[in-house]
Enzyme design. Structure first.
Site, PDB file in Angstrom:
ATOM      1  N   CYS A  40       0.850  -1.198   0.000  1.00 51.64           N
ATOM      2  CA  CYS A  40       0.000   0.000   0.000  1.00 51.64           C
ATOM      3  C   CYS A  40       0.887   1.251   0.000  1.00 51.64           C
ATOM      4  CB  CYS A  40      -0.919   0.013   1.213  1.00 51.64           C
ATOM      5  SG  CYS A  40      -1.891   1.525   1.299  1.00 51.64           S
TER       6      CYS A  40
ATOM      7  N   CYS B 143      -5.279   8.148 -36.423  1.00 49.61           N
ATOM      8  CA  CYS B 143      -6.452   8.335 -37.284  1.00 49.61           C
ATOM      9  C   CYS B 143      -7.741   8.220 -36.471  1.00 49.61           C
ATOM     10  CB  CYS B 143      -6.463   7.291 -38.406  1.00 49.61           C
ATOM     11  SG  CYS B 143      -7.974   7.406 -39.404  1.00 49.61           S
TER      12      CYS B 143
END
Ligand SMILES: Cc1cc2nc3c(=O)[nH]c(=O)nc-3n(C[C@H](O)[C@H](O)[C@H](O)COP(=O)(O)O)c2cc1C
Length: 499
Positions: free
Chosen positions: A234, A485
Site C-alpha cells: 500500500c 487516425c
C-alpha cells in the site's frame, strides 16, 4: 466474426451515461436497451446480440428511449439495437455457452467459480458490499486490508484523470486500510463464509511486525478465510516501514511471508508493489518465505493535477496533498509488464499469479491471463461502473474460450509469454510494414499528415481531394498514422523487406 473483432465500439455510444435504473429502459416496453448498450461498452457486443429477442421491436418503433434518455437524443439507441440485429448477429458464429464451467479455475488448489475477484479496497470493505457482489456473480473478494492500526481517512481522498468522454482513465487514491476493528472484520469473514460457502474469501492483512503478521493470518483462517493476501504494497502506509516500503525490501518480504505462513494452513499470496524496477526480487523472496502465490499490482505512487492557483496537488486536504496510489485503465500496460515478468520467472512456475491493475473488460482480463495470471482482481472499474460489470466480464470470456476451443481458463494461461522480450534489441529490423488507407472510411481530416509531418518521417501529404498520399521512400512503417487516425481508416498494409 470472432468475439475479438468488434463491429460496434464504445465510441459509437460515447454519450451513453450508463445510467442506473436507466430511463431508456423505462421508456421501452419491449426490451431493456441499457443492458445492450452496456455490453457494447464492455466489449461484449456478441453477447448482447445473442440476448436480443427474435423479432426486432425497433423496426416500427418511434424510439421513445432516445427522447427519455438522460441525454435526450444524444445516444442513437435505436440505430445501435438495429446494428446489433443486422450487423453483429448475422456475423456471430459462436453462441454464449450454456454453462460457466469453462470459467472455473483454481487458486492454490481451491476452485473458483470464475477468475473474477474484487480486489482489496473500498469495493470489498463491508459484509453487504461483498454479499451484493457475490449475488451479482463475482467469484470472491480480497477483503479490504485488515490491520491493528487505528485508521482515520482524509477527505477528499480521490482524484482522477478523465478521458474526452468524461470517463475515468486514471485514478489516484490516498486511502489507507480498513477502518473496522479486527473483531468486526472477523465477524464479517465468518458471516460471508457461512452465507456463501462457495465464494472465495481472500483475507488481505498488514502486520506491524512478525508476530502480528502471524497472528492476523491465523485469525483470518479461524474465521473462515480461504486464503490470506499479505499487503506488502500500500503506497499510503509508508510510515514506520509499512506498506510499499516492505515490498521494496526482499528480506522483509521473505521474513513476513514466513511469519504468516508458519501460523496458518491456508494458501498465502504476497501482494507486491509496482514501485520498484522489477518484481522478481520481492516475488522470489516471498516464495522463499513460503508464499503460495503472488498478487500484483498494487497502486503506483503518483501525483495528479497541480492546482495552478493554489499550487496544491489533488486531492487537496486542508491545503496539503500527498503522493498516493494510481490505478485504473491507464496503469494496465505497467501491470501487464510486471505480470509477464512473474509469468516468465522459473522460480514462480506452478505458483498462482493473481493479476490486477486497470482491468475493465473481459479482454483486459484475458490479457492478464495470457501473460500468466490464473485469476484477476478489480477495483477502479467497479468504483466507476459498479458490480454489474461482472456479467459482461463472464459472458465475454466464456464466449472467447468456447470460440477458441479452450475447455478452461487453464488452457489460456501464459499463452502470450513466449512473444514477450524484456528488451527490444532481439527484434527483427529488416521488414517495413506500410500503412494502407481504407478510402471509404477516410474523412480527409489530415491528422495522419500532421502527425507524420511533425512526429514522424514526412511521408504523408494530402492531395487536392483531401486524401492522404503516401511516399513509400520516406515511410519507415512506424504506424503513428494508424494510431492517430480518428476514423480507424488506416491499417497495416504491404510489407517490404529491406535489401
Ligand atoms: C480506493 C482504493 C483503495 C485501495 N485499498 C487497498 C487496500 O486496502 N489494500 C490493498 O491491498 N490494495 C488496495 N487498493 C489497490 C487495489 O486493490 C488494486 O491493487 C489497484 O487499485 C489496481 O487495480 P485497479 O486498477 O483494478 O483498481 C486500493 C485501491 C483503491 C483505488
Amino acid at each position: 466474426m470472432l468475439q475479438t473483432g468488434q463491429i460496434i465500439e464504445r465510441q459509437d455510444i460515447i454519450r451513453c451515461a450508463l445510467c442506473a435504473d436507466a430511463p431508456c429502459d423505462a421508456a421501452c416496453d419491449k426490451l431493456k436497451p441499457s443492458g445492450f448498450l452496456r455490453s457494447i461498452w464492455f466489449a461484449n457486443e456478441q453477447g448482447a446480440a445473442e440476448r436480443l429477442p427474435s423479432e426486432n421491436p425497433c423496426i416500427t418503433c418511434s424510439a421513445p428511449c432516445e427522447r427519455y434518455c438522460a441525454r435526450p437524443m444524444e445516444v442513437q439507441i435505436k440505430d445501435t439495437i438495429n446494428r446489433l440485429y443486422y450487423q453483429v448477429k448475422p456475423e456471430s458464429e459462436t453462441r454464449v455457452p450454456e454453462n460457466e464451467d469453462r470459467l472455473k479455475c483454481e487458486m492454490c488448489g481451491i476452485t473458483l467459480e470464475n477468475p473474477f475477484l474484487l480486489s482489496s479496497s473500498v469495493v470489498s470493505s463491508t459484509y453487504d458490499m461483498c454479499a451484493r457482489a457475490f449475488e451479482e456473480g463475482w467469484a470472491g473478494a480480497s477483503f479490504k486490508t485488515v490491520s491493528t492500526l487505528d485508521i482515520h481517512e482524509a477527505s477528499p481522498r480521490f482524484s482522477a484523470i478523465h478521458g474526452a468522454d468524461g470517463s475515468i482513465i486514471g485514478f489516484k487514491n490516498i486511502e489507507q486500510l480498513s477502518d473496522h476493528s479486527i473483531a468486526e472484520n472477523m465477524e464479517i469473514f465468518m458471516k460471508l463464509k457461512n452465507k456463501y460457502p462457495s465464494k472465495f474469501i481472500l483475507a488481505s492483512i498488514m502486520g506491524q511486525n512478525e508476530a502480528e503478521w502471524g497472528e492476523l493470518a491465523a485469525l483470518c483462517e479461524e474465521n473462515g478465510a480461504d486464503a490470506v493476501e499479505l499487503n506488502f504494497s500500500c503506497p499510503n502506509m509508508a510510515e514506520g516501514g509499512l506498506g510499499s516500503d516492505i515490498g521494496q525490501i526482499p528480506e522483509l518480504v521473505e521474513r513476513f511471508s514466513r511469519a504468516a505462513k508458519e501460523k496458518c494452513h491456508i494458501p498465502v499470496l504476497a501482494k507486491l508493489t509496482p514501485n520498484v524496477a522489477s518484481l522478481i526480487p520481492a516475488a522470489e523472496a516471498a516464495i522463499r518465505g513460503g508464499a503460495d502465490g503472488i498478487s500484483a499490482i498494487n497502486t503506483i505512487k503518483s501525483l495528479t493535477a497541480v492546482n495552478i492557483h493554489t499550487y496544491v496537488t489533488a486531492p487537496a486536504v486542508h491545503g496539503l496533498s500527498a503522493v498516493g496510489g494510481y490505478s485504473g485503465n491507464a496503469v494496465k500496460p505497467i501491470a501487464l509488464r510486471f505480470i509477464s515478468e512473474l509469468g516468465k520467472d522459473p522460480v514462480l512456475k506452478g505458483k498462482h499469479i493473481s493479476g490486477m491493475g486497470g482491468i475493465e473488460t473481459w479482454k483486459d482480463a484475458l490479457e492478464f491471463i495470457l501473460l500468466g495470471a490464473g485469476s484477476v482482481q478489480i477495483t477502479t472499474a467497479i468504483m466507476q461502473y459498479g458490480y454489474r460489470i461482472i456479467h459482461d466480464l463472464k459472458d465475454g470470456l466464456n464466449m472467447y474460450l468456447a470460440e477458441k476451443g479452450f475447455n478452461s481458463i487453464r488452457d489460456a494461461i501464459g499463452l502470450a509469454l513466449d512473444t514477450v522480450s524484456s528488451t527490444t534489441d532481439v527484434l527483427e529490423r529488416d521488414t517495413v510494414i506500410f500503412p494502407r488507407v481504407i478510402s471509404e472510411r477516410c474523412i480527409g481530416c489530415g491528422r495522419c499528415a500532421v502527425s507524420c509531418g511533425d512526429g514522424g518521417h514526412q511521408a504523408i501529404t494530402m492531395n487536392e481531394n483531401r486524401r492522404p498520399v503516401l511516399n513509400g521512400r520516406s515511410c519507415v512503417g512506424c504506424h503513428l498514422c494508424i494510431l492517430v487516425c480518428p476514423q480507424n481508416a488506416i491499417v497495416p498494409g504491404k510489407k517490404r523487406v529491406r535489401t
